[in-house]
Design a protein around this motif. Structure first.
Motif, PDB file in Angstrom:
ATOM      1  N   MET A   1       0.842  -1.176   0.000  1.00 36.45           N
ATOM      2  CA  MET A   1       0.000   0.000   0.000  1.00 36.45           C
ATOM      3  C   MET A   1       0.893   1.247   0.000  1.00 36.45           C
ATOM      4  SD  MET A   1      -3.389   1.303   1.848  1.00 36.45           S
ATOM      5  CE  MET A   1      -3.939  -0.321   2.024  1.00 36.45           C
ATOM      6  N   MET A   2       0.495   2.226  -0.779  1.00 35.64           N
ATOM      7  CA  MET A   2       1.253   3.466  -0.887  1.00 35.64           C
ATOM      8  C   MET A   2       0.840   4.430   0.232  1.00 35.64           C
ATOM      9  SD  MET A   2       0.895   4.083  -4.999  1.00 35.64           S
ATOM     10  CE  MET A   2       2.211   5.250  -5.209  1.00 35.64           C
ATOM     11  N   THR A   3       1.796   5.210   0.683  1.00 33.35           N
ATOM     12  CA  THR A   3       1.477   6.264   1.640  1.00 33.35           C
ATOM     13  C   THR A   3       0.846   7.430   0.872  1.00 33.35           C
ATOM     14  OG1 THR A   3       3.585   7.421   1.389  1.00 33.35           O
ATOM     15  CG2 THR A   3       3.497   5.631   3.030  1.00 33.35           C
ATOM     16  N   GLY A   4       0.266   8.347   1.611  1.00 31.34           N
ATOM     17  CA  GLY A   4      -0.301   9.525   0.973  1.00 31.34           C
ATOM     18  C   GLY A   4       0.738  10.298   0.186  1.00 31.34           C
ATOM     19  N   GLN A   5       1.938  10.410   0.728  1.00 28.25           N
ATOM     20  CA  GLN A   5       3.024  11.114   0.035  1.00 28.25           C
ATOM     21  C   GLN A   5       3.403  10.384  -1.250  1.00 28.25           C
ATOM     22  OE1 GLN A   5       4.339  14.165   0.506  1.00 28.25           O
ATOM     23  NE2 GLN A   5       5.419  13.741  -1.400  1.00 28.25           N
ATOM     24  N   ASP A   6       3.420   9.051  -1.203  1.00 32.24           N
ATOM     25  CA  ASP A   6       3.725   8.267  -2.405  1.00 32.24           C
ATOM     26  C   ASP A   6       2.689   8.531  -3.501  1.00 32.24           C
ATOM     27  OD1 ASP A   6       5.896   7.072  -1.113  1.00 32.24           O
ATOM     28  OD2 ASP A   6       4.717   5.320  -0.490  1.00 32.24           O
ATOM     29  N   VAL A   7       1.434   8.554  -3.120  1.00 34.84           N
ATOM     30  CA  VAL A   7       0.349   8.792  -4.071  1.00 34.84           C
ATOM     31  C   VAL A   7       0.514  10.160  -4.720  1.00 34.84           C
ATOM     32  CG1 VAL A   7      -2.142   9.154  -4.296  1.00 34.84           C
ATOM     33  CG2 VAL A   7      -1.281   7.233  -2.941  1.00 34.84           C
ATOM     34  N   VAL A   8       0.733  11.175  -3.898  1.00 34.38           N
ATOM     35  CA  VAL A   8       0.895  12.539  -4.416  1.00 34.38           C
ATOM     36  C   VAL A   8       2.118  12.606  -5.330  1.00 34.38           C
ATOM     37  CG1 VAL A   8       1.374  14.927  -3.769  1.00 34.38           C
ATOM     38  CG2 VAL A   8      -0.329  13.607  -2.496  1.00 34.38           C
ATOM     39  N   SER A   9       3.183  11.937  -4.964  1.00 37.96           N
ATOM     40  CA  SER A   9       4.401  11.942  -5.787  1.00 37.96           C
ATOM     41  C   SER A   9       4.137  11.346  -7.168  1.00 37.96           C
ATOM     42  CB  SER A   9       5.521  11.170  -5.098  1.00 37.96           C
ATOM     43  OG  SER A   9       5.962  11.865  -3.965  1.00 37.96           O
ATOM     44  N   VAL A  10       3.375  10.268  -7.217  1.00 38.77           N
ATOM     45  CA  VAL A  10       3.057   9.659  -8.513  1.00 38.77           C
ATOM     46  C   VAL A  10       2.206  10.611  -9.351  1.00 38.77           C
ATOM     47  CG1 VAL A  10       1.899   7.740  -9.692  1.00 38.77           C
ATOM     48  CG2 VAL A  10       3.310   7.289  -7.682  1.00 38.77           C
ATOM     49  N   TYR A  11       1.220  11.242  -8.741  1.00 36.26           N
ATOM     50  CA  TYR A  11       0.403  12.209  -9.475  1.00 36.26           C
ATOM     51  C   TYR A  11       1.264  13.356  -9.999  1.00 36.26           C
ATOM     52  CZ  TYR A  11      -4.172  10.167  -8.572  1.00 36.26           C
ATOM     53  OH  TYR A  11      -5.265   9.332  -8.568  1.00 36.26           O
ATOM     54  N   GLU A  12       2.182  13.838  -9.197  1.00 40.36           N
ATOM     55  CA  GLU A  12       3.031  14.938  -9.633  1.00 40.36           C
ATOM     56  C   GLU A  12       4.022  14.491 -10.711  1.00 40.36           C
ATOM     57  OE1 GLU A  12       4.335  16.534  -5.860  1.00 40.36           O
ATOM     58  OE2 GLU A  12       2.554  17.810  -5.724  1.00 40.36           O
ATOM     59  N   THR A  13       4.442  13.248 -10.654  1.00 41.42           N
ATOM     60  CA  THR A  13       5.257  12.682 -11.732  1.00 41.42           C
ATOM     61  C   THR A  13       4.461  12.660 -13.033  1.00 41.42           C
ATOM     62  OG1 THR A  13       6.590  11.339 -10.232  1.00 41.42           O
ATOM     63  CG2 THR A  13       6.464  10.594 -12.528  1.00 41.42           C
ATOM     64  N   MET A  14       3.190  12.298 -12.923  1.00 41.37           N
ATOM     65  CA  MET A  14       2.324  12.267 -14.100  1.00 41.37           C
ATOM     66  C   MET A  14       2.143  13.668 -14.694  1.00 41.37           C
ATOM     67  SD  MET A  14      -0.446   9.437 -12.793  1.00 41.37           S
ATOM     68  CE  MET A  14      -1.565   9.667 -14.169  1.00 41.37           C
ATOM     69  N   VAL A  15       2.114  14.689 -13.845  1.00 38.37           N
ATOM     70  CA  VAL A  15       2.039  16.068 -14.348  1.00 38.37           C
ATOM     71  C   VAL A  15       3.267  16.362 -15.206  1.00 38.37           C
ATOM     72  CG1 VAL A  15       2.115  18.512 -13.702  1.00 38.37           C
ATOM     73  CG2 VAL A  15       0.582  16.956 -12.492  1.00 38.37           C
ATOM     74  N   GLY A  16       4.429  15.984 -14.722  1.00 38.19           N
ATOM     75  CA  GLY A  16       5.656  16.194 -15.497  1.00 38.19           C
ATOM     76  C   GLY A  16       5.614  15.464 -16.829  1.00 38.19           C
ATOM     77  N   ILE A  17       5.082  14.253 -16.819  1.00 40.42           N
ATOM     78  CA  ILE A  17       4.981  13.476 -18.052  1.00 40.42           C
ATOM     79  C   ILE A  17       3.989  14.133 -19.017  1.00 40.42           C
ATOM     80  CG2 ILE A  17       4.263  11.269 -19.060  1.00 40.42           C
ATOM     81  CD1 ILE A  17       5.292   9.951 -16.414  1.00 40.42           C
ATOM     82  N   THR A  18       2.847  14.574 -18.506  1.00 41.85           N
ATOM     83  CA  THR A  18       1.862  15.199 -19.395  1.00 41.85           C
ATOM     84  C   THR A  18       2.386  16.528 -19.943  1.00 41.85           C
ATOM     85  OG1 THR A  18       0.631  16.139 -17.527  1.00 41.85           O
ATOM     86  CG2 THR A  18      -0.189  14.070 -18.442  1.00 41.85           C
ATOM     87  N   ASP A  19       3.189  17.242 -19.168  1.00 41.60           N
ATOM     88  CA  ASP A  19       3.821  18.457 -19.693  1.00 41.60           C
ATOM     89  C   ASP A  19       4.758  18.112 -20.849  1.00 41.60           C
ATOM     90  OD1 ASP A  19       2.468  20.067 -17.881  1.00 41.60           O
ATOM     91  OD2 ASP A  19       4.187  20.272 -16.511  1.00 41.60           O
ATOM     92  N   GLN A  20       5.513  17.034 -20.700  1.00 40.32           N
ATOM     93  CA  GLN A  20       6.387  16.581 -21.781  1.00 40.32           C
ATOM     94  C   GLN A  20       5.565  16.111 -22.982  1.00 40.32           C
ATOM     95  OE1 GLN A  20       9.683  13.925 -20.619  1.00 40.32           O
ATOM     96  NE2 GLN A  20       9.132  14.435 -18.505  1.00 40.32           N
ATOM     97  N   MET A  21       4.422  15.484 -22.722  1.00 36.75           N
ATOM     98  CA  MET A  21       3.542  15.056 -23.806  1.00 36.75           C
ATOM     99  C   MET A  21       3.047  16.269 -24.597  1.00 36.75           C
ATOM    100  SD  MET A  21       1.409  12.076 -21.790  1.00 36.75           S
ATOM    101  CE  MET A  21       0.127  11.898 -23.030  1.00 36.75           C
TER     102      MET A  21
END
Length: 108
Positions: free
Chosen positions: A1-21
């Motif tokens: 199970m992911m911690t809340g910080q882990d979840v937020v980190s993945v979402y923020e990683t996805m923001v970086g990826i979508t910016d690159q997209m």
């Protein structure tokens, strides 16, 4: 199970990826866009597999919501760029198919 910080980190990683997209779509770099879509899909799979059912609260919830909003905005911009390209591609494919049918029908 992911911690809340882990979840937020993945979402923020996805923001970086979508910016690159968005950058790739702006540059008409369709191969790079496809690669980045796969990276984003891997993040989604990670969240589905490991994100806990416990809702986030406070600042973590706000960061997650902000990340989702940013991704949706980038997605809209990407669609605005890719929709005309997809329409041209579809027309090209349709024309090629029509040309083949005509060639077969008339033995050209």
């Amino acid at each position: 199970m992911m911690t809340g910080q882990d979840v937020v980190s993945v979402y923020e990683t996805m923001v970086g990826i979508t910016d690159q997209m968005l950058d790739a779509a702006t540059a008409s770099d369709w191969d790079r866009l496809t690669e980045l879509e796969q990276q984003c899909a891997a993040c989604v799979r990670q969240l589905k597999e490991h994100e806990g059912a416990q809702p986030l609260a406070g600042a973590q919830r706000e960061r997650k919501v902000n990340a989702i909003r940013r991704m949706l905005d980038a997605d809209r911009q990407i669609r605005d760029l890719t929709t005309p390209w997809m329409a041209r591609l579809s027309a090209l494919i349709g024309n090629t198919s029509t040309e083949r049918r005509i060639a077969r029908a008339y033995g050209v």
